[in-house]
Structure formats: C-alpha cells, structure tokens
Design a protein around this motif. Structure first.
Motif, PDB file in Angstrom:
ATOM      1  N   LEU A  88       0.816  -1.216   0.000  1.00 19.64           N
ATOM      2  CA  LEU A  88       0.000   0.000   0.000  1.00 19.64           C
ATOM      3  C   LEU A  88       0.852   1.269   0.000  1.00 19.64           C
ATOM      4  CD1 LEU A  88      -2.857  -1.144   2.423  1.00 19.64           C
ATOM      5  CD2 LEU A  88      -2.958  -0.901  -0.063  1.00 19.64           C
ATOM      6  N   GLY A  89       2.158   1.102  -0.162  1.00 20.50           N
ATOM      7  CA  GLY A  89       2.993   2.286  -0.374  1.00 20.50           C
ATOM      8  C   GLY A  89       4.083   2.530   0.657  1.00 20.50           C
ATOM      9  N   PHE A  90       4.066   1.781   1.753  1.00 23.20           N
ATOM     10  CA  PHE A  90       5.110   1.997   2.767  1.00 23.20           C
ATOM     11  C   PHE A  90       6.245   0.989   2.550  1.00 23.20           C
ATOM     12  CE2 PHE A  90       1.276   3.475   5.248  1.00 23.20           C
ATOM     13  CZ  PHE A  90       1.551   4.825   5.083  1.00 23.20           C
ATOM     14  N   LYS A  91       7.166   1.353   1.652  1.00 20.69           N
ATOM     15  CA  LYS A  91       8.268   0.438   1.299  1.00 20.69           C
ATOM     16  C   LYS A  91       9.096   0.073   2.534  1.00 20.69           C
ATOM     17  CE  LYS A  91       7.538   0.468  -3.192  1.00 20.69           C
ATOM     18  NZ  LYS A  91       6.087   0.498  -2.880  1.00 20.69           N
ATOM     19  N   ASP A  92       9.166   1.029   3.503  1.00 21.41           N
ATOM     20  CA  ASP A  92      10.014   0.814   4.673  1.00 21.41           C
ATOM     21  C   ASP A  92       9.284   0.169   5.847  1.00 21.41           C
ATOM     22  OD1 ASP A  92      12.112   1.954   3.305  1.00 21.41           O
ATOM     23  OD2 ASP A  92      11.678   3.983   4.033  1.00 21.41           O
ATOM     24  N   GLY A  97      11.761  -5.045  17.226  1.00 19.00           N
ATOM     25  CA  GLY A  97      12.320  -6.097  18.067  1.00 19.00           C
ATOM     26  C   GLY A  97      11.282  -6.872  18.863  1.00 19.00           C
ATOM     27  N   GLU A  98      10.155  -6.231  19.150  1.00 19.06           N
ATOM     28  CA  GLU A  98       9.112  -6.896  19.939  1.00 19.06           C
ATOM     29  C   GLU A  98       8.162  -7.680  19.036  1.00 19.06           C
ATOM     30  OE1 GLU A  98       9.311  -6.483  23.344  1.00 19.06           O
ATOM     31  OE2 GLU A  98       7.803  -8.072  23.489  1.00 19.06           O
ATOM     32  N   GLY A  99       8.117  -7.296  17.738  1.00 13.87           N
ATOM     33  CA  GLY A  99       7.216  -7.979  16.810  1.00 13.87           C
ATOM     34  C   GLY A  99       6.134  -7.083  16.222  1.00 13.87           C
ATOM     35  N   ASN A 100       6.109  -5.782  16.615  1.00 14.06           N
ATOM     36  CA  ASN A 100       5.146  -4.842  16.050  1.00 14.06           C
ATOM     37  C   ASN A 100       5.489  -4.540  14.593  1.00 14.06           C
ATOM     38  OD1 ASN A 100       3.816  -4.135  18.637  1.00 14.06           O
ATOM     39  ND2 ASN A 100       5.752  -3.099  19.105  1.00 14.06           N
ATOM     40  N   VAL A 101       4.450  -4.363  13.761  1.00 12.45           N
ATOM     41  CA  VAL A 101       4.662  -3.927  12.384  1.00 12.45           C
ATOM     42  C   VAL A 101       4.489  -2.405  12.356  1.00 12.45           C
ATOM     43  CG1 VAL A 101       3.919  -4.158   9.991  1.00 12.45           C
ATOM     44  CG2 VAL A 101       3.693  -6.094  11.559  1.00 12.45           C
ATOM     45  N   ILE A 102       5.483  -1.700  11.807  1.00 10.81           N
ATOM     46  CA  ILE A 102       5.473  -0.242  11.882  1.00 10.81           C
ATOM     47  C   ILE A 102       5.738   0.389  10.521  1.00 10.81           C
ATOM     48  CG2 ILE A 102       6.565   1.785  12.930  1.00 10.81           C
ATOM     49  CD1 ILE A 102       7.206   0.202  15.338  1.00 10.81           C
ATOM     50  N   ALA A 103       4.910   1.387  10.183  1.00  9.80           N
ATOM     51  CA  ALA A 103       5.152   2.182   8.974  1.00  9.80           C
ATOM     52  C   ALA A 103       4.994   3.653   9.327  1.00  9.80           C
ATOM     53  CB  ALA A 103       4.162   1.797   7.878  1.00  9.80           C
ATOM     54  N   LEU A 104       5.972   4.446   8.905  1.00  8.07           N
ATOM     55  CA  LEU A 104       5.927   5.886   9.182  1.00  8.07           C
ATOM     56  C   LEU A 104       5.388   6.614   7.960  1.00  8.07           C
ATOM     57  CD1 LEU A 104       6.699   8.440  10.870  1.00  8.07           C
ATOM     58  CD2 LEU A 104       8.950   8.314   9.786  1.00  8.07           C
ATOM     59  N   ARG A 105       4.392   7.470   8.164  1.00  5.48           N
ATOM     60  CA  ARG A 105       3.867   8.306   7.077  1.00  5.48           C
ATOM     61  C   ARG A 105       4.198   9.751   7.424  1.00  5.48           C
ATOM     62  NH1 ARG A 105      -0.375  10.980   4.578  1.00  5.48           N
ATOM     63  NH2 ARG A 105      -0.998  10.113   2.562  1.00  5.48           N
ATOM     64  N   LYS A 106       5.105  10.311   6.699  1.00 12.53           N
ATOM     65  CA  LYS A 106       5.616  11.638   7.029  1.00 12.53           C
ATOM     66  C   LYS A 106       4.613  12.728   6.699  1.00 12.53           C
ATOM     67  CE  LYS A 106      10.349  12.153   7.663  1.00 12.53           C
ATOM     68  NZ  LYS A 106       9.895  12.213   9.002  1.00 12.53           N
ATOM     69  N   GLY A 107       4.558  13.745   7.582  1.00 12.15           N
ATOM     70  CA  GLY A 107       3.746  14.918   7.317  1.00 12.15           C
ATOM     71  C   GLY A 107       4.628  16.038   6.792  1.00 12.15           C
ATOM     72  N   THR A 108       4.033  17.220   6.703  1.00  7.48           N
ATOM     73  CA  THR A 108       4.786  18.362   6.164  1.00  7.48           C
ATOM     74  C   THR A 108       5.389  19.213   7.279  1.00  7.48           C
ATOM     75  OG1 THR A 108       2.770  19.696   6.173  1.00  7.48           O
ATOM     76  CG2 THR A 108       3.288  18.522   4.125  1.00  7.48           C
ATOM     77  N   THR A 169      -0.751  15.367   5.510  1.00  6.83           N
ATOM     78  CA  THR A 169      -1.023  15.838   6.870  1.00  6.83           C
ATOM     79  C   THR A 169       0.145  16.711   7.319  1.00  6.83           C
ATOM     80  OG1 THR A 169       0.032  13.874   7.802  1.00  6.83           O
ATOM     81  CG2 THR A 169      -2.363  13.778   7.476  1.00  6.83           C
ATOM     82  N   VAL A 170      -0.088  17.493   8.362  1.00  6.84           N
ATOM     83  CA  VAL A 170       0.989  18.311   8.917  1.00  6.84           C
ATOM     84  C   VAL A 170       1.870  17.437   9.824  1.00  6.84           C
ATOM     85  CG1 VAL A 170       1.563  20.337  10.313  1.00  6.84           C
ATOM     86  CG2 VAL A 170      -0.471  20.372   8.801  1.00  6.84           C
ATOM     87  N   GLY A 171       1.215  16.758  10.746  1.00  5.84           N
ATOM     88  CA  GLY A 171       1.948  15.884  11.659  1.00  5.84           C
ATOM     89  C   GLY A 171       2.300  14.559  11.000  1.00  5.84           C
ATOM     90  N   ASP A 172       3.223  13.819  11.626  1.00  2.00           N
ATOM     91  CA  ASP A 172       3.574  12.469  11.156  1.00  2.00           C
ATOM     92  C   ASP A 172       2.580  11.452  11.721  1.00  2.00           C
ATOM     93  OD1 ASP A 172       5.751  13.546   9.947  1.00  2.00           O
ATOM     94  OD2 ASP A 172       7.247  12.320  11.013  1.00  2.00           O
ATOM     95  N   ILE A 173       2.415  10.374  10.996  1.00  3.90           N
ATOM     96  CA  ILE A 173       1.586   9.274  11.502  1.00  3.90           C
ATOM     97  C   ILE A 173       2.423   8.006  11.523  1.00  3.90           C
ATOM     98  CG2 ILE A 173      -0.530   7.935  11.212  1.00  3.90           C
ATOM     99  CD1 ILE A 173      -1.512  10.228   9.343  1.00  3.90           C
ATOM    100  N   LEU A 174       2.339   7.300  12.633  1.00  2.00           N
ATOM    101  CA  LEU A 174       2.994   6.005  12.750  1.00  2.00           C
ATOM    102  C   LEU A 174       1.869   4.960  12.730  1.00  2.00           C
ATOM    103  CD1 LEU A 174       6.045   5.624  13.106  1.00  2.00           C
ATOM    104  CD2 LEU A 174       5.695   5.589  15.580  1.00  2.00           C
ATOM    105  N   PHE A 175       1.773   4.202  11.638  1.00  2.02           N
ATOM    106  CA  PHE A 175       0.772   3.129  11.572  1.00  2.02           C
ATOM    107  C   PHE A 175       1.384   1.870  12.172  1.00  2.02           C
ATOM    108  CE2 PHE A 175      -0.751   5.890   8.053  1.00  2.02           C
ATOM    109  CZ  PHE A 175      -2.062   6.065   8.488  1.00  2.02           C
ATOM    110  N   VAL A 176       0.677   1.257  13.108  1.00  5.00           N
ATOM    111  CA  VAL A 176       1.272   0.126  13.820  1.00  5.00           C
ATOM    112  C   VAL A 176       0.293  -1.043  13.968  1.00  5.00           C
ATOM    113  CG1 VAL A 176       2.511  -0.601  15.904  1.00  5.00           C
ATOM    114  CG2 VAL A 176       2.608   1.801  15.193  1.00  5.00           C
ATOM    115  N   GLY A 177       0.744  -2.246  13.642  1.00  4.26           N
ATOM    116  CA  GLY A 177       0.055  -3.470  14.029  1.00  4.26           C
ATOM    117  C   GLY A 177       0.780  -3.974  15.265  1.00  4.26           C
ATOM    118  N   THR A 178       0.096  -3.990  16.403  1.00  2.02           N
ATOM    119  CA  THR A 178       0.793  -4.291  17.664  1.00  2.02           C
ATOM    120  C   THR A 178       0.685  -5.767  18.049  1.00  2.02           C
ATOM    121  OG1 THR A 178      -1.131  -3.866  19.083  1.00  2.02           O
ATOM    122  CG2 THR A 178       0.260  -1.977  18.526  1.00  2.02           C
TER     123      THR A 178
END
Ligand SMILES: [Zn+2]
Length: 440
Positions: A88-92, A97-108, A169-178
């Motif tokens: 869906l676009g988050f190449k990174d 280390g704990e097992g969470n899936v994390i994608a950062l979506r940068k804001g402006t 968005t202005v702020g950053d969003i961290l999408f996480v599967g915990t």
C-alpha cells in the motif's frame, strides 16, 4: 454517493456540533475546522473511496482472521501485515524487536506532532484453534473476526485511501500493528513502542466495532498467582502440620471482605484455585490466581497493597495455628496493565465526538472504560482513545465470535477524520494534537 449532497449533510451535522465551542479545545487554541476538512474535494473523494473499498476490506478482514495469531506467536500474521503495508505504499514498513509492524507516514510539519494509529495483531486463541471463517445467519463466525481483525482491516483501508489520494497531513503518523494486547501479552507491543519512540504525541487504537463507542479511560489490572507451600503429610498420622489449602482458605476469606470504591470502579476476584493431592493428605501445595482492576492507578495500588498484606497474614496465621514455620508463600505478578484517563476536554476526545457525529449522522458518542492498547499511552499521560473499526458483532474472545459488515466503512471513515483533525490537513487546518515536551 452524490458528492454535493454528502458535503451538505456533513456540514449540517457539524453546525449542530458547534455547541462544544473553541474554548473546549484547551489552552485557548481554536478548534480545528472539521467543516473545512470534510468539504475539501480530496477528502470528499477519500471518504467515498473508503466506502467503495468496503467489500475488499471485508474480504481482507476474513483473510487476516484465517492467519492464526496466538499470544506470543503473532509472527506469521505480522509478516503478512508488513507485506500489505508495503504493497500500500510503505516500502520501509518493518517489524520491530518486539514484533510490532510499523510504517511511518511523514507529514509536512517536520515530524511533529506524531500520532500513532494502531490495531492489534494478536488474538486470545491458542495454537491449533480452528480459525476458518464460516457463514452464518447473514453474518460470519470465526475466532477473532472482530477482535481485532476488523481493526487491522480498517487500518489498511484507511492507509490505502490516504495514500491513493496523496493526503498530506501536517503531523507524522505512525501506523502500527501491535503484538501482545490480549491477556498475558500484557501490552508488551505498545510498551516497547513507547520505549523506542519518545516523540509520540497521541495514540489511537482501532479495537471494537461500533464507532459511537469511544474508550477514553483505561481500566488498569494487576493479576497475581499465589503459591502456598507446606510440608504436607498424612491427614491422621501427621495431624498438626500447617496445610497449604487451609492457608489459602484463610487468605480467600480475608480477600472476600475487602471493600473497594464503585467510583472509580475498582474490583477484585479470586478467579481460579487448585491444590492438594488426596482427601486424606494435608495439602503440601495450593495455588490461586487473583484479578484486580481499577480505572484509577491509585486505587489499584491501594487494593493491591491491602490484598498482598492479607495473603501474607493468612500464611502467618496458619503457621501460628500449628506453632510451625513450615508454611511459605510465593507471589508471582502475572498481569500488569496500567490505568489512566483522558479528560473530556482533551482535543483527542473532542475530535472523536465531532467526527463520529459527522460520519454516523447523529448518534451520540458513549464514552467507556476498558483495557486496550491505549492503556499504556493513557498511563504515560499521552492523549489516547480506542475507537471502533466499524460493523456489528459479539461473543468476544469465544470461538463463536460473530461479525456483520453493517455500515462497516464508518470505521475507517471516522478514523480518517479523527486523524486529520489531530494531525492537521496541510494547507487547510492546523493539528489539534499538541506537541509534548520531550520525555525524559
Ligand atoms: Zn481487542
């Protein structure tokens, strides 16, 4: 959907919400203009896309459900989730280390405020549970189909629509599967998340279904296992020795008489007991598991201190009864979830109140206390809410858990508007979420 009409209806609903007023947003900051957000052509399109994505999201919800994710064994589902985030676009998108899936979506806005939007990967169901999705009475039945497969699917639907429409968005969003939200996972996923990321300004968990129920209070819990150990012996020949079961009985009798406040709601129970080997033996060992909960950390700690003292006292009394020192006690903390509360005038709570009214056209939000991933944020004083992923369901934590996709797209639509109010829509609104002072 007729676009013009949908804007008008949304605008109308928002006008009726103005009673909250800008002063409700704390520190004199003006309330973000939800009307401007929902009227923006890109957002109108994104909301429509989310609705159009409903069927695909439901199919994905079922697919996720059929990947087992027992406590501490979320890896396979986590890898699938990481792959989907990448598609869906988050190449990174990565697994920490704990097992969470994390994608950062940068804001402006250069990184702040930073908002976490999450859903939990784990289920309560042990390895080997049949997780096949079955159709039943117009709905579907499968363990974990709502909790939290719905949240995970709603999160992906939100990501898909935001990325496809290049929402800035202005702020950053961290999408996480915990990982580790349920039971003995003890929130290990979010605990690690807040340990690794000290710049999180707000937290949203999508867990639960209907969007009109919003969790802004964290019910904390402490759980203990108590193990009573004594010499044991024949009930007749060795009469006179202390008994592990008698000691535990004394403890339970004392616990039963504890008084706790109803507000903040504070509760306790001895949930399980076991012990002894035979009817004609003085028990050498007995065990019990105790659950304590409260919406207030102070009350939880007070209850815990009292209860621990009573159990120790029971052992002292059992030894004294037989003039012995052979009875011992082992205390194990098996559950630890912090408590907390987010004030009603906090921007994150106010935002959900307004977005729910805009999306669901009318129904009032009910605020509730619960134990979710948001507990961790709330205990750290970080603004947090747990919101619904959309749809209807029931029989949580049972193999007969059911789900019906009734207006299911409300979940991701509501999440989108809440996210935009909190992080700000670039060029349209400022973030409602305040940047927190650096954590020590
Ligand atoms: Zn859940």
């Amino acid at each position: 959907m007729n676009v013009t009409r949908s804007i008008l209806t949304l605008a109308l609903v928002i006008v009726t919400q103005q009673a909250l007023g800008p002063q409700a947003w704390g520190q004199g900051a003006p309330a973000p203009d939800l009307e401007a957000i929902v009227a923006h052509p890109k957002i109108v399109k994104t909301l429509d896309d989310i609705k159009a994505d409903d069927e695909r999201a439901f199919a994905e919800q079922k697919r996720i459900t059929e990947i087992p994710a027992p406590p501490f064994k979320e890896k396979v589902r986590a890898e699938f989730y990481q792959k989907r985030m990448q598609e869906l676009g988050f190449k990174d998108a990565s697994i920490d280390g704990e097992g969470n899936v994390i994608a950062l979506r940068k804001g402006t806005g250069g990184g702040r405020p930073k908002l976490v939007v999450s859903a939990h990967l784990d289920t309560v169901f042990p390895e080997g549970t049949d997780v096949a999705v079955k159709e039943k009475d117009g709905g579907i039945v499968a363990p974990g189909i709502g909790d939290d497969s719905r949240g995970l699917a709603a999160l992906l639907s939100l990501i898909k629509a935001m990325n496809a429409n290049e929402i800035a968005t202005v702020g950053d969003i961290l999408f996480v599967g915990t990982v580790g939200e349920e039971e003995l996972g003890n929130l290990r996923g979010v605990k690690a998340l807040f340990r690794d990321h000290t710049d999180i300004d707000g937290f949203i968990s999508i867990d639960g279904l209907g969007i009109t129920r919003v969790v802004n209070r964290a019910t904390g819990s402490h759980r203990y296992e108590f193990i009573f150990k004594g010499p044991g012996g024949h009930s007749f020949q060795e009469f006179g020795l202390p008994s592990a079961i008698h000691a535990m009985g004394r403890a339970i009798a004392k616990i039963s008489e504890l008084q706790t406040p109803s507000d903040p709601r504070t509760t306790f129970t001895v949930g399980t007991v076991s012990g002894g080997t035979s009817v004609n033996a003085i028990a050498a060992e007995a065990r019990m598991a105790v659950d304590m909960r409260s919406n207030s950390t102070d009350e939880l700690l007070k209850l815990e201190a009292q209860l621990l003292d009573l159990v120790k006292l029971a052992v002292v009394e059992e030894n004294a009864r037989w003039k012995s020192d052979k009875m011992t006690l082992e205390i194990k903390l098996i559950g630890d979830r912090p408590a907390g509360i987010v004030a009603m005038d906090s921007p994150i709570v106010q935002a959900t109140q307004r977005t729910v009214a805009a999306v669901a056209r009318g129904p009032q939000v009910t605020f509730a206390g619960s134990s979710t991933d948001s507990n961790m944020a709330m205990s750290l004083g970080i603004p947090a809410v747990t919101i619904g992923g959309g749809g209807e369901g029931g029989n949580w934590h049972s193999r007969n858990e059911w789900y019906k996709p009734v207006n299911a797209w409300y979940g991701p639509q509501n999440a989108l508007l809440t996210v935009l109010m909190l992080t700000g829509l670039d060029g349209v609104t400022k973030p409602a979420l305040q940047v927190r002072k650096a954590a020590k």
